[in-house]
Design a protein around this motif. Structure first.
Motif, short mmCIF file in Angstrom:
data_model
loop_
_atom_site.label_atom_id
_atom_site.label_comp_id
_atom_site.label_asym_id
_atom_site.label_seq_id
_atom_site.Cartn_x
_atom_site.Cartn_y
_atom_site.Cartn_z
N LEU A 182 0.55 -0.96 0.21
CA LEU A 182 0.10 -0.02 0.77
C LEU A 182 0.82 0.66 -0.17
O LEU A 182 1.67 1.27 0.45
CB LEU A 182 -1.29 -0.21 1.19
CG LEU A 182 -2.00 -1.59 1.86
CD1 LEU A 182 -2.53 -1.32 2.66
CD2 LEU A 182 -2.80 -1.00 0.22
N GLN A 183 0.40 2.16 -0.52
CA GLN A 183 1.19 3.68 -0.67
C GLN A 183 0.30 4.50 0.41
O GLN A 183 -0.94 4.03 0.63
CB GLN A 183 0.98 4.13 -2.61
CG GLN A 183 1.35 3.40 -3.40
CD GLN A 183 3.20 3.13 -2.77
OE1 GLN A 183 3.72 3.89 -2.55
NE2 GLN A 183 3.51 1.73 -3.26
N PRO A 184 1.44 5.35 0.31
CA PRO A 184 0.61 6.11 2.36
C PRO A 184 -1.08 6.60 1.60
O PRO A 184 -1.04 7.27 0.29
CB PRO A 184 1.54 6.99 2.19
CG PRO A 184 2.87 6.71 1.73
CD PRO A 184 2.63 5.90 0.47
N GLY A 185 -1.16 6.71 2.15
CA GLY A 185 -2.75 7.13 2.34
C GLY A 185 -4.09 6.00 0.98
O GLY A 185 -4.96 6.60 1.42
N ALA A 186 -3.41 4.89 1.16
CA ALA A 186 -4.67 3.70 0.69
C ALA A 186 -5.25 3.48 1.12
O ALA A 186 -4.96 3.07 2.35
CB ALA A 186 -3.71 2.88 -0.46
#
Length: 310
Positions: A182-186
């Motif tokens: 997951l990327q940040p905020g996902a």
């Protein structure tokens, strides 16, 4: 929302080689059919000491071992005569059934010295009807494991079925096992249609219902809930679970629905009735000198610690 949060504990499997042990845990020995989980690495060790990391030939019954690498490579050898190097993105799925022995050797000093070796190993307990099947081994390549991507989300289905994805990895009971980045905020959820579900934070940190969870924690969710997992930073998760199989006993590397079967496995290994790998039979792990009885999935801790990796 959460039944339990399990913090990984350090477990030594060789001189200077500790892993993060997640399952089994005193309060929760299994999530679906998954009865064991170790997270090893990243490992950075001088090439001259690489042999210290080797897991010598050792036995299993009543389970499947599942090896999955983030980095590096490991050489597997077993009683069937299989010799298989596993690399990142592949799956080694060995079903012990009535009994098998295998080793795991770290034979590429470059990956160790560079800190590249990192792997997750799990054990999947077998249904009672399959506990005494003939042992088998299979390696699955990355192209056989479907990948799904969306905004800020990448995931690979390692085994079972989830989010409409399926593959040909042979399992013995309903389960799911996913590698998720997951990327940040996902934002991400859990697959539906499975009785028990957990999410292990391998890297980074996530938020669930306003609470933050960090690397080395396994989140075990209440059946029937549909949580939203939010990545607080770039994060790697391993999602796992499935249908509960009922009580299992575990002692060292042995898993069974019957205590007496584990006692028989002890005697078989002690007497040499479980064959060593034909191409790695000069040394092996002796039976631990432990007089305790097998520990049940619903009982207190007991028995020798499982041999890791798998």
């Amino acid at each position: 929302m959460l039944d339990l949060v399990i913090d990984a504990r350090a477990a030594a499997i060789g001189p200077g080689f500790d892993v993060k042990r997640i399952l089994p845990f005193r309060q929760r020995r299994m999530v679906g059919p998954f009865i064991f989980m170790d997270h090893a690495g990243p490992v950075d060790i001088a090439p001259v000491n690489a042999h210290d990391l080797d897991v010598l030939p050792h036995p299993h019954i009543g389970l499947s071992t599942v090896s999955y690498l983030f980095g590096g490579q490991v050489t597997h050898r077993d009683s069937l005569g299989v010799e298989q190097i596993i690399r990142p993105g592949e799956v080694n799925w060995m079903t012990a059934g009535r009994g098998i022995a295998h080793s795991e050797r770290f034979e590429d000093p470059a990956t160790l010295a560079g800190g590249q070796l990192e792997m997750i190993q799990t054990w999947v307990a077998l249904p009672e009807a399959d506990e005494e099947q003939a042992p088998t081994f299979a390696n699955y390549q990355p192209h056989e494991l479907p990948v799904f991507t969306d905004t800020g989300v990448w995931m690979r289905l390692i085994a079972g079925n989830a989010f409409g994805l399926r593959n040909d990895v042979r399992t013995h009971s309903p389960l799911f096992y996913l590698h998720v980045v997951l990327q940040p905020g996902a934002r991400f959820g859990l697959p539906r249609g499975h009785q028990e579900r957990g999410a292990y934070v391998a890297k980074g940190s996530v938020e669930v219902a306003g609470h933050r969870y960090t690397a080395g924690q396994l989140l075990v969710f209440t059946p029937g809930v549909d949580p939203v997992i939010v990545a607080r930073e770039a994060s790697t998760l391993m999602l796992l679970g499935g249908e509960a199989l009922g009580e299992r006993y575990i002692w060292w590397n042995f898993v069974s629905s019957r205590k007496e079967r584990i006692e028989q496995a002890k005697a078989d290994w002690q007497a040499g009735r479980i064959a060593l790998p034909p191409n790695d039979n000069a040394e092996f792990v002796p039976l631990p000198q432990d007089k305790s009885r097998p520990a049940g999935t619903g009982g207190a801790t007991g028995g020798a610690a499982p041999q890791a990796l798998s």
